[in-house]
Design an enzyme around this catalytic site. Structure first.
Site, PDB file in Angstrom:
ATOM      1  N   ALA A 109       0.800  -1.241   0.000  1.00  0.00           N
ATOM      2  CA  ALA A 109       0.000   0.000   0.000  1.00  0.00           C
ATOM      3  C   ALA A 109       0.827   1.283   0.000  1.00  0.00           C
ATOM      4  CB  ALA A 109      -1.015   0.023   1.146  1.00  0.00           C
ATOM      5  N   ALA A 110       2.121   1.189  -0.299  1.00  0.00           N
ATOM      6  CA  ALA A 110       2.917   2.427  -0.450  1.00  0.00           C
ATOM      7  C   ALA A 110       2.306   3.273  -1.567  1.00  0.00           C
ATOM      8  CB  ALA A 110       4.370   2.096  -0.773  1.00  0.00           C
ATOM      9  N   GLY A 111       2.003   2.620  -2.683  1.00  0.00           N
ATOM     10  CA  GLY A 111       1.417   3.341  -3.815  1.00  0.00           C
ATOM     11  C   GLY A 111       0.052   3.921  -3.465  1.00  0.00           C
ATOM     12  N   ASP A 112      -0.759   3.148  -2.772  1.00  0.00           N
ATOM     13  CA  ASP A 112      -2.098   3.638  -2.390  1.00  0.00           C
ATOM     14  C   ASP A 112      -1.987   4.841  -1.451  1.00  0.00           C
ATOM     15  OD1 ASP A 112      -3.317   1.685  -3.898  1.00  0.00           O
ATOM     16  OD2 ASP A 112      -3.540   0.284  -2.224  1.00  0.00           O
TER      17      ASP A 112
HETATM   18  P1  ATP Z   1       2.724  -0.944  -3.868  1.00  0.00           P
HETATM   19  O1  ATP Z   1       2.241  -1.778  -5.023  1.00  0.00           O
HETATM   20  O2  ATP Z   1       3.744  -1.617  -2.974  1.00  0.00           O
HETATM   21  O3  ATP Z   1       1.657  -0.263  -3.111  1.00  0.00           O
HETATM   22  P2  ATP Z   1       3.654   0.812  -5.951  1.00  0.00           P
HETATM   23  O4  ATP Z   1       4.501  -0.065  -6.817  1.00  0.00           O
HETATM   24  O5  ATP Z   1       2.334   1.219  -6.430  1.00  0.00           O
HETATM   25  O6  ATP Z   1       3.583   0.234  -4.479  1.00  0.00           O
HETATM   26  P3  ATP Z   1       5.995   2.379  -5.365  1.00  0.00           P
HETATM   27  O7  ATP Z   1       6.562   3.082  -6.531  1.00  0.00           O
HETATM   28  O8  ATP Z   1       6.671   1.152  -4.877  1.00  0.00           O
HETATM   29  O9  ATP Z   1       4.447   2.163  -5.645  1.00  0.00           O
HETATM   30  O10 ATP Z   1       5.928   3.389  -4.115  1.00  0.00           O
HETATM   31  C1  ATP Z   1       5.141   4.562  -4.119  1.00  0.00           C
HETATM   32  C2  ATP Z   1       5.885   5.655  -3.365  1.00  0.00           C
HETATM   33  O11 ATP Z   1       6.091   5.212  -2.019  1.00  0.00           O
HETATM   34  C3  ATP Z   1       7.271   5.962  -3.893  1.00  0.00           C
HETATM   35  O12 ATP Z   1       7.214   6.916  -4.947  1.00  0.00           O
HETATM   36  C4  ATP Z   1       7.976   6.504  -2.650  1.00  0.00           C
HETATM   37  O13 ATP Z   1       7.636   7.862  -2.450  1.00  0.00           O
HETATM   38  C5  ATP Z   1       7.332   5.685  -1.532  1.00  0.00           C
HETATM   39  N1  ATP Z   1       8.167   4.508  -1.206  1.00  0.00           N
HETATM   40  C6  ATP Z   1       8.030   3.249  -1.658  1.00  0.00           C
HETATM   41  N2  ATP Z   1       8.993   2.446  -1.154  1.00  0.00           N
HETATM   42  C7  ATP Z   1       9.739   3.220  -0.352  1.00  0.00           C
HETATM   43  C8  ATP Z   1      10.899   2.996   0.473  1.00  0.00           C
HETATM   44  N3  ATP Z   1      11.472   1.785   0.578  1.00  0.00           N
HETATM   45  N4  ATP Z   1      11.400   4.049   1.167  1.00  0.00           N
HETATM   46  C9  ATP Z   1      10.837   5.274   1.095  1.00  0.00           C
HETATM   47  N5  ATP Z   1       9.755   5.551   0.337  1.00  0.00           N
HETATM   48  C10 ATP Z   1       9.214   4.545  -0.370  1.00  0.00           C
END
Ligand code: ATP
Length: 301
Positions: free
Chosen positions: A247-250
């Site tokens: 949920a980093a992206g969310d």
């Molecule tokens: P997910 O599918 O895991 O929810 P995602 O692939 O949609 O993620 P990511 O690009 O992995 O999205 O992450 C979204 C944002 O979260 C990144 O642009 C960054 O700002 C933050 N982020 C993700 N991972 C990290 C990390 N290890 N440390 C710091 N910030 C992070």
């Protein structure tokens, strides 16, 4: 005017296993949990906790857990009046297996999310009278198209998080003002591999050519590629000790639209969203890891 999120609600069943079972094999896991999920729900929670008045258009089924999910959204301050309970179907379900290497496999049953049709959406027309509309791809594509069209006609900013990855019709992309793919999703949409800054710039250029003014490609721990009117640059994120990136992206998407809702300039909104996402990766889980505005502001100080 509010921020409206139209999207999915899932009940995530998460089981941890030493490794994934092979076809025909039965393996006993550890630590089984039922947790709220779904990209729409996660992003609505992230927007509300980041301080935006948020309305959520979604569907749940007639099962035992649906009521507590909706009560949870209301407790986060989300306007739940456009969440329908649909008879005869289950709430969306994700069966998630996590192995000891931290990899996962996810099997989805759309359930009530598939019932968020254009007809049902039309019953919540007032929800599309919003300042911003945030969409993902876990509800029918026709519904996203209808929602984007209606909100845009009323002057809203349409934000699309094109996840899970799939190709999309130009008709939908032409209605989008701001798009937020990750690297995989950007490649699926454009055919351009995003392995470095040059790839990100090329993929962003292809999305601008579809009529999208602002492209933000999220790059995990490397931050984002922010491209506006063809001018792109990488914006690093916050350096944190990541324990679970679910949920980093969310979190990024919800916090981004919440900041834009408060009329913060784009670069500032991106920084706010990256701070929110960075906090979320330091904690386990999906909605459980989503931070509140005060925590985000504290990291930004
Ligand atoms: P997910 O599918 O895991 O929810 P995602 O692939 O949609 O993620 P990511 O690009 O992995 O999205 O992450 C979204 C944002 O979260 C990144 O642009 C960054 O700002 C933050 N982020 C993700 N991972 C990290 C990390 N290890 N440390 C710091 N910030 C992070």
């Amino acid at each position: 005017m509010t921020l409206t999120v139209a999207g999915s609600i899932n009940i995530d069943h998460v089981i941890r296993l030493p490794q994934f079972p092979r076809p025909g094999e039965t393996l006993t896991g550890r630590d089984y949990r039922i947790v709220p999920g779904g990209k729409g729900a996660n992003q609505a929670v992230a927007a509300a906790r980041a301080g935006a008045a948020t309305r959520f258009v979604a569907c749940v089924g007639e099962d035992a857990l649906a009521g507590s999910l909706v009560a949870g959204f209301a407790a986060d301050g989300i306007d739940v009046s456009a969440i329908d309970t649909v008879a005869g179907v289950n709430t969306g379900v994700a069966l998630i297996q996590v192995n000891d290497a931290g990899e996962n496999t996810i099997a989805l049953a759309a359930g009530a999310n598939a019932e968020l049709t254009p007809d049902r959406l039309a019953r919540h027309a007032e929800a599309l009278h919003c300042k911003q509309l945030l969409l993902q791809l876990e509800i029918p594509l026709d519904t996203n198209l209808a929602a984007a069209r209606a909100a845009k006609a009323r002057g809203a900013r349409v934000v699309l998080n094109p996840a899970p990855a799939r190709a999309l019709p130009d008709e939908l992309l032409a209605l989008v003002d701001l798009i937020t793919p990750n690297e995989t999703e950007a490649e699926r949409l454009t055919g351009v591999a995003v392995n470095d800054d040059a790839g990100a710039a090329a993929a962003a250029g292809a999305l601008h050519a579809k009529g999208i003014a602002v492209v933000i490609i999220t790059l995990g721990a490397r931050g984002v590629w922010l491209s506006e009117q063809g001018q792109g640059r990488r914006v690093p994120g916050f350096s944190v000790q990541a324990v679970d990136t679910t949920a980093a992206g969310d979190t990024f998407n919800g916090a981004l639209v919440a900041a834009l809702q408060q009329d913060r300039p784009l670069a500032e909104a991106v920084r706010f969203a990256q701070a929110a996402a960075a906090i979320s990766v330091t904690r386990p889980g999906a909605q459980t890891s989503v931070p509140y505005r005060a925590e985000i502001e504290a990291l930004l100080e």
